[in-house]
Design a protein around this motif. Structure first.
Motif, short mmCIF file in Angstrom:
data_model
loop_
_atom_site.label_atom_id
_atom_site.label_comp_id
_atom_site.label_asym_id
_atom_site.label_seq_id
_atom_site.Cartn_x
_atom_site.Cartn_y
_atom_site.Cartn_z
N ALA A 70 0.90 -1.36 -0.04
CA ALA A 70 0.11 -0.15 -0.26
C ALA A 70 0.77 1.28 -0.12
N SER A 71 2.04 1.34 0.74
CA SER A 71 2.99 2.41 0.71
C SER A 71 4.38 2.17 0.34
N LYS A 72 4.75 3.17 -0.61
CA LYS A 72 6.40 3.11 -0.70
C LYS A 72 6.81 4.72 -0.68
N ILE A 73 8.06 4.88 -0.58
CA ILE A 73 8.67 6.24 -0.41
C ILE A 73 8.97 6.47 -1.76
N ILE A 74 8.93 7.78 -2.01
CA ILE A 74 9.52 8.39 -3.14
C ILE A 74 10.40 9.68 -2.58
N ARG A 75 11.82 9.57 -2.99
CA ARG A 75 12.46 10.86 -2.51
C ARG A 75 13.49 11.10 -3.53
N SER A 76 14.14 12.39 -3.48
CA SER A 76 15.14 12.79 -4.50
C SER A 76 16.33 12.96 -3.66
N ALA A 108 20.84 18.57 -3.94
CA ALA A 108 19.71 18.82 -4.26
C ALA A 108 19.21 20.43 -4.21
N ASN A 109 19.68 21.08 -3.25
CA ASN A 109 19.46 22.66 -3.15
C ASN A 109 20.36 23.25 -4.22
N ILE A 110 19.57 24.22 -5.29
CA ILE A 110 20.41 25.11 -6.14
C ILE A 110 20.50 26.43 -5.70
N PRO A 111 21.72 27.23 -5.75
CA PRO A 111 21.73 28.40 -5.23
C PRO A 111 20.74 29.35 -5.82
N GLY A 112 20.19 30.29 -5.20
CA GLY A 112 19.39 31.15 -5.88
C GLY A 112 17.78 30.75 -6.04
N GLN A 113 17.56 29.59 -5.59
CA GLN A 113 16.06 28.91 -5.57
C GLN A 113 15.82 28.54 -4.38
N PRO A 114 14.62 28.49 -3.98
CA PRO A 114 13.95 27.85 -2.84
C PRO A 114 14.55 26.43 -2.43
N PRO A 115 15.12 26.35 -1.46
CA PRO A 115 15.71 24.99 -1.10
C PRO A 115 14.34 23.74 -1.24
N SER A 116 14.88 22.70 -1.70
CA SER A 116 13.96 21.47 -1.65
C SER A 116 14.12 20.48 -0.74
N THR A 136 11.42 17.79 0.57
CA THR A 136 10.11 18.13 0.29
C THR A 136 9.71 17.67 -1.20
N THR A 137 10.50 17.27 -1.94
CA THR A 137 9.96 16.83 -3.28
C THR A 137 9.09 15.52 -3.16
N GLY A 138 9.53 14.95 -2.00
CA GLY A 138 9.12 13.47 -1.92
C GLY A 138 7.71 13.27 -1.21
N GLY A 139 7.69 11.80 -1.00
CA GLY A 139 6.35 11.50 -0.41
C GLY A 139 6.03 10.05 -0.40
N VAL A 140 4.70 9.77 -0.51
CA VAL A 140 4.23 8.42 -0.31
C VAL A 140 3.62 7.99 -1.58
N ILE A 141 3.83 6.67 -2.01
CA ILE A 141 3.27 6.15 -3.20
C ILE A 141 2.02 5.11 -2.73
N ALA A 142 1.01 5.28 -3.30
CA ALA A 142 -0.01 4.42 -2.97
C ALA A 142 0.35 2.99 -3.92
N ALA A 143 1.26 2.26 -3.59
CA ALA A 143 1.79 1.16 -4.54
C ALA A 143 0.70 0.34 -5.22
N ASP A 144 -0.14 -0.10 -4.43
CA ASP A 144 -0.97 -1.03 -5.01
C ASP A 144 -1.84 -0.23 -6.26
#
Length: 492
Positions: free
Chosen positions: A62-68, A137-145, A180-188
């Motif tokens: 039911a749940s898997k992680i996605i992250r960058s 992950a974080n690019i100078p001059g852009q909001p941090p992810s 902040t880019t990641g979260g949860v995948i509803a795997a099924d």
């Protein structure tokens, strides 16, 4: 294009309908391959990729992680960025599905939720992995992810975005980073959507315990190294110009050429059923609670990861501090680890290793004590079987010495997040396209070099302490059906 690449009208067989197999079938069909057939012994069209309905593959979840956030491995961070674009498209695609053909999916479903991933520990400073993740992950001059839990500017940014709760979700302080880019995948649901999309693109599926079960390769007459198809458990043969083995935890035993490269290992999973009327359903919901990883890469007392309450009302906590094995003697006399689950053996239940139970319980008692205070304990357990390579990279390549066979496996516990785009890379390798890319090279067939230190030590045999037969197990499932003796799996 390689001379071994099949023509668009030649038959291609994919063995396995998990993340690798689904994605491969989808992308091949989308590229115009007209005769792609996926075989799997799991009746996913009936079980809907639900573990509770008898599926024992790692993708049946039911749940898997996605992250960058991937430490210094920027190539995987970039792969995740590619996947996230497609995950967002897949959420939009649900608005246009034909619900009568979608095996239970509805237009109201989502396949992933952007609720963030907290990667943390009980240290007071960031780990090297966490520092590298933020730097890449974080690019100078852009909001941090990627935000840290100890930097004042990051904490102010989290407050500004309304996600301060995700940086401090536990009863006890933990130090780390929030991707902040990641979260949860509803795997099924994600697998069902991939199945639907692949069918719509023209791929065919045989998902049946007999007709879909791989039995053996079929070889060209007079040449025992040239594969021309497969035989299934019903005795039928299926012609193929290329066979792609994407069988998850079953791959190393079906392709013994993988000895030393990949081994099947089990993660330990504890499931906490949260009552519908409990306020903890809201506290630990997707809206209020992130996915998390705790003390990763810190040995047997770490390796934890967890999720918000899923769409079944269940909170999942996993443990990979020890990767357990199940060596079984194969036809050639060698021992290879194979999955052993409640659905693949005659036993009513597969218990949780004591060490996994101890580490999970210790974390819950210290960091989520309101579960115990509400009388919520582990409802049931499972072993989730992965295919680990010795270096944690995947294996997407032709099998040396076995003409017309490819493998797409070796997920090493971090592949499901790439379900939408994995198949693109498999198709590229099949067509020998852009083979100089760093990941394509990392995924090629390989062997451990003399002075190379493996990330995962493989195939230590039956005497190894990680084998299930040498592991003390504990029964943690809460209830038993008095008639069948089976542990209750119903969510009703």
């Amino acid at each position: 294009m390689s001379p071994h690449t099949p023509a668009k009208n030649q038959p291609i067989v994919v063995v396995g309908a998990g993340a690798f197999g689904l994605s491969t079938a989808l992308h091949l069909a989308q590229r115009g391959y007209e005769n792609v057939t996926v075989f799997d012994k799991q009746p996913y069209e009936k079980s809907h990729y639900s573990y509770y309905e008898g599926c024992d593959a790692a993708s049946a979840d039911a749940s898997k992680i996605i992250r960058s956030a991937y430490g210094g491995q920027k190539e995987y961070s970039d792969l995740s960025t590619e996947a996230l674009v497609m995950w967002n498209e897949w959420n939009e695609d649900l608005n246009t599905i034909d619900e009568d053909k979608a095996n239970g999916l509805t237009k109201d479903d989502k396949v992933w939720m952007n609720n963030g991933v907290l990667m943390c520990s009980d240290r007071t400073e960031l780990t090297d992995f966490e520092k590298a993740s933020a730097a890449n992950a974080n690019i100078p001059g852009q909001p941090p992810s990627v935000l840290t839990t100890i930097d004042a500017d990051d904490l102010a940014e989290a407050k500004k975005r309304g996600i301060s709760h995700s940086l401090a979700p536990f009863a006890k302080e933990a130090t780390g980073i929030m991707d902040t880019t990641g979260g949860v995948i509803a795997a099924d649901k994600a697998c069902l959507l991939a199945l639907y999309k692949a069918k719509q693109a023209g791929a065919k599926f045989v998902l049946d315990p007999i007709a879909g079960a791989f039995s053996s390769f079929v070889y060209k007459e007079g040449d025992g190294k040239v594969v021309c198809g497969i035989k299934t458990a019903d005795g039928k043969t299926h012609e193929a110009a290329t066979v792609i083995m994407a069988c998850g935890g079953w791959t190393p035993s079906l392709v013994p050429e993988m000895d030393g490269l990949c081994e099947t290992t089990a993660g330990s999973v504890a499931l906490f059923r949260i009552p519908a009327d409990s306020p903890l359903r809201t506290k630990y919901s997707y809206a209020n609670f992130p996915a998390w990883m705790f003390k990763q890469r810190e040995g047997a007392d770490g390796g934890l990861y967890g999720f918000p309450v899923d769409h079944n009302g269940v909170m999942k906590i996993g443990y990979r501090g020890i990767k357990y094995t199940n060596p079984v003697k194969q036809a050639d006399g060698k021992d290879r680890s194979v999955p052993r689950t409640r659905w693949s053996v005659d036993e009513a239940i597969i218990d949780l290793p004591v060490k996994a139970h101890q580490v999970i319980k210790r974390f819950v008692d210290n960091y989520m004590p309101d579960l115990g205070a509400a009388g919520i304990d582990i409802w049931m357990s499972r072993l989730c079987w992965y295919t680990d390579s010795y270096d944690n990279h995947y294996v997407i390549d032709r099998v040396p010495g076995l003409d017309a066979v490819m493998c797409a496996t070796g997920g090493s516990g971090h592949a499901f997040k790439f379900l939408p785009n994995l198949g693109k890379w498999v198709a590229d390798v099949l067509e020998q396209k852009d083979m100089d890319r760093a990941l394509v090279k990392a995924w090629q067939w390989r062997s451990l070099k003399k002075d190379e230190k493996p990330t995962n030590v493989l195939m230590l045999g039956r005497d190894d302490s990680r084998t299930l037969e040498n592991t003390e197990l504990i029964c943690v499932d809460a209830s038993e059906d008095p008639v069948t003796g089976m542990k209750k799996l119903s969510l009703a």
